[in-house]
Design a protein around this motif. Sequence first.
Motif, short mmCIF file in Angstrom:
data_model
loop_
_atom_site.label_atom_id
_atom_site.label_comp_id
_atom_site.label_asym_id
_atom_site.label_seq_id
_atom_site.Cartn_x
_atom_site.Cartn_y
_atom_site.Cartn_z
N ALA A 157 0.82 -1.20 0.00
CA ALA A 157 0.00 0.00 0.00
C ALA A 157 0.86 1.25 0.00
N PRO A 158 0.42 2.31 -0.67
CA PRO A 158 1.21 3.52 -0.73
C PRO A 158 1.21 4.23 0.61
N ALA A 159 2.33 4.87 0.95
CA ALA A 159 2.42 5.62 2.20
C ALA A 159 3.10 6.96 1.98
N VAL A 160 3.42 7.29 0.74
CA VAL A 160 4.07 8.56 0.43
C VAL A 160 3.29 9.24 -0.68
N GLY A 161 3.64 10.50 -0.95
CA GLY A 161 2.98 11.23 -2.02
C GLY A 161 3.54 10.85 -3.37
N HIS A 162 3.26 11.69 -4.36
CA HIS A 162 3.70 11.41 -5.73
C HIS A 162 5.21 11.25 -5.78
N VAL A 163 5.68 10.20 -6.44
CA VAL A 163 7.10 9.89 -6.53
C VAL A 163 7.68 10.45 -7.82
N HIS A 164 8.79 11.17 -7.68
CA HIS A 164 9.47 11.75 -8.84
C HIS A 164 10.77 11.03 -9.19
N GLY A 165 11.29 10.25 -8.25
CA GLY A 165 12.54 9.54 -8.51
C GLY A 165 12.72 8.40 -7.53
N PHE A 212 15.29 4.50 -1.78
CA PHE A 212 15.00 5.91 -1.57
C PHE A 212 13.98 6.38 -2.60
N LEU A 213 12.96 7.09 -2.12
CA LEU A 213 11.96 7.68 -2.99
C LEU A 213 12.00 9.19 -2.87
N ALA A 214 12.22 9.88 -3.98
CA ALA A 214 12.15 11.34 -4.03
C ALA A 214 10.72 11.71 -4.37
N THR A 215 10.05 12.42 -3.48
CA THR A 215 8.62 12.67 -3.64
C THR A 215 8.31 14.16 -3.56
N HIS A 216 7.03 14.45 -3.76
CA HIS A 216 6.51 15.81 -3.65
C HIS A 216 6.69 16.36 -2.23
N SER A 269 14.22 13.45 4.78
CA SER A 269 14.56 14.86 4.66
C SER A 269 13.44 15.76 5.17
N ASP A 270 13.74 17.06 5.23
CA ASP A 270 12.68 18.04 5.42
C ASP A 270 11.77 18.03 4.19
N THR A 271 10.66 18.74 4.27
CA THR A 271 9.73 18.78 3.15
C THR A 271 10.31 19.64 2.03
N ILE A 272 10.65 18.98 0.93
CA ILE A 272 11.11 19.63 -0.30
C ILE A 272 10.43 18.90 -1.44
N ASP A 273 9.88 19.64 -2.37
CA ASP A 273 9.27 19.03 -3.55
C ASP A 273 10.40 18.66 -4.49
N LEU A 274 10.85 17.41 -4.40
CA LEU A 274 12.01 16.94 -5.16
C LEU A 274 11.58 16.52 -6.56
N MET A 275 11.53 17.50 -7.47
CA MET A 275 11.09 17.20 -8.84
C MET A 275 12.12 16.39 -9.60
N PRO A 329 29.30 7.66 -2.60
CA PRO A 329 28.22 7.17 -1.72
C PRO A 329 27.63 8.29 -0.86
N LYS A 330 26.34 8.25 -0.67
CA LYS A 330 25.57 9.17 0.15
C LYS A 330 25.44 10.58 -0.43
N VAL A 331 25.92 10.79 -1.66
CA VAL A 331 25.80 12.09 -2.30
C VAL A 331 24.66 12.04 -3.32
N PHE A 332 23.68 12.91 -3.15
CA PHE A 332 22.54 13.02 -4.05
C PHE A 332 22.46 14.44 -4.59
N TYR A 333 21.94 14.57 -5.81
CA TYR A 333 21.58 15.87 -6.38
C TYR A 333 20.08 15.90 -6.60
N ALA A 334 19.50 17.10 -6.51
CA ALA A 334 18.06 17.22 -6.70
C ALA A 334 17.71 18.63 -7.14
N SER A 335 16.42 18.82 -7.44
CA SER A 335 15.89 20.12 -7.81
C SER A 335 14.42 20.14 -7.45
N GLY A 336 13.81 21.32 -7.50
CA GLY A 336 12.39 21.41 -7.19
C GLY A 336 12.05 22.67 -6.43
N HIS A 337 11.21 22.52 -5.38
CA HIS A 337 10.73 23.67 -4.61
C HIS A 337 10.87 23.39 -3.12
#
Length: 295
Positions: free
Chosen positions: A44-52, A63-67, A82-88, A96-104
């Motif tokens: 069952a889903p437990a997170v919002g829309h997944v972008h990555g 790891f799921l990058a979500t809205h 993480s804190d709430t970030i819209d990870l588009m 290892p452990k280094v991620f890049y992202a973008s969004g709002h």
Amino acid sequence: MQPRTPLFRARRSLAAVVVALPLVLAGCSTAAVPAGPAAAPPSAPAVGHVHGIFVDPATAKIFLATHDGLYDATTKTPAKVSDTIDLMGFTPAATPKVFYASGHPGAGSSLPNPVGLIRSTDAGKTWQEVSRGRQSDFHALTTTGGGLVAFDGQLRTSSDGITWQTSTAAFAPAVLAGSPASTVVLATTQDGVQRSTDGGKNWKPVPGSPIIQFAAFATSAEKAPTEAVGVAPDGTVHVSTDAGLTWRASGKVTGQVEAVTAQEGGAGTPRIWAATTSGVQVSTDGGATFAPAAS
């Protein structure tokens, strides 16, 4: 919640156009989809829309990058990282452990809006601005052996994440797929797969490619990947063993797919994880069958 940008609406329009072409999709397969046992119902889903989505090869964490930010979805109860970030846009780096992202940014965040390119060095717990803050909302983002490739309405490349060059490519990618171990990049478009061999600077369409919406290279710790996976809007899975030059249909994912990732498996049978609106599913046989990833 931050308001969506015109680019987001444009990308949703692209997806809508592709989804509206089931008859075209049926004719794009390079091989018939083999019949197989029905996939077990996903968790069952437990997170919002997944972008990555990214599966850490060292820890097997999903790891799921979500809205709403980054989640660890390794178990049935995903935990917010993480804190709430819209990870588009979202992509792991070679380190290892280094991620890049973008969004709002979310409420109370000190990040600019849009965030431009941000980076985490602690597996997504905290994020720092790198470049193009208040300028770019990268809806497609990937790492390559030459740096980064991203799309914010224009296709851009960067060797260091700070200075960016604008590509002359005219297409609008739904997804960019690359690997830190290779300079080959794939872009999914409504007209088929585009392919670059120089880290996103120059592109050519892949003749006869299927119409796929999501794509990923099957990463390997030892060499540049040659296996790639793609998922069509109707869930049909396609596999390439020559870095995206040719494709064959292998199976189908149940549910609406939102993101995919893959790791090298046996010859021609990469391990595939698909984030769907019903939960994360995994295939250990190159996309022929899927089962819930969380135990």
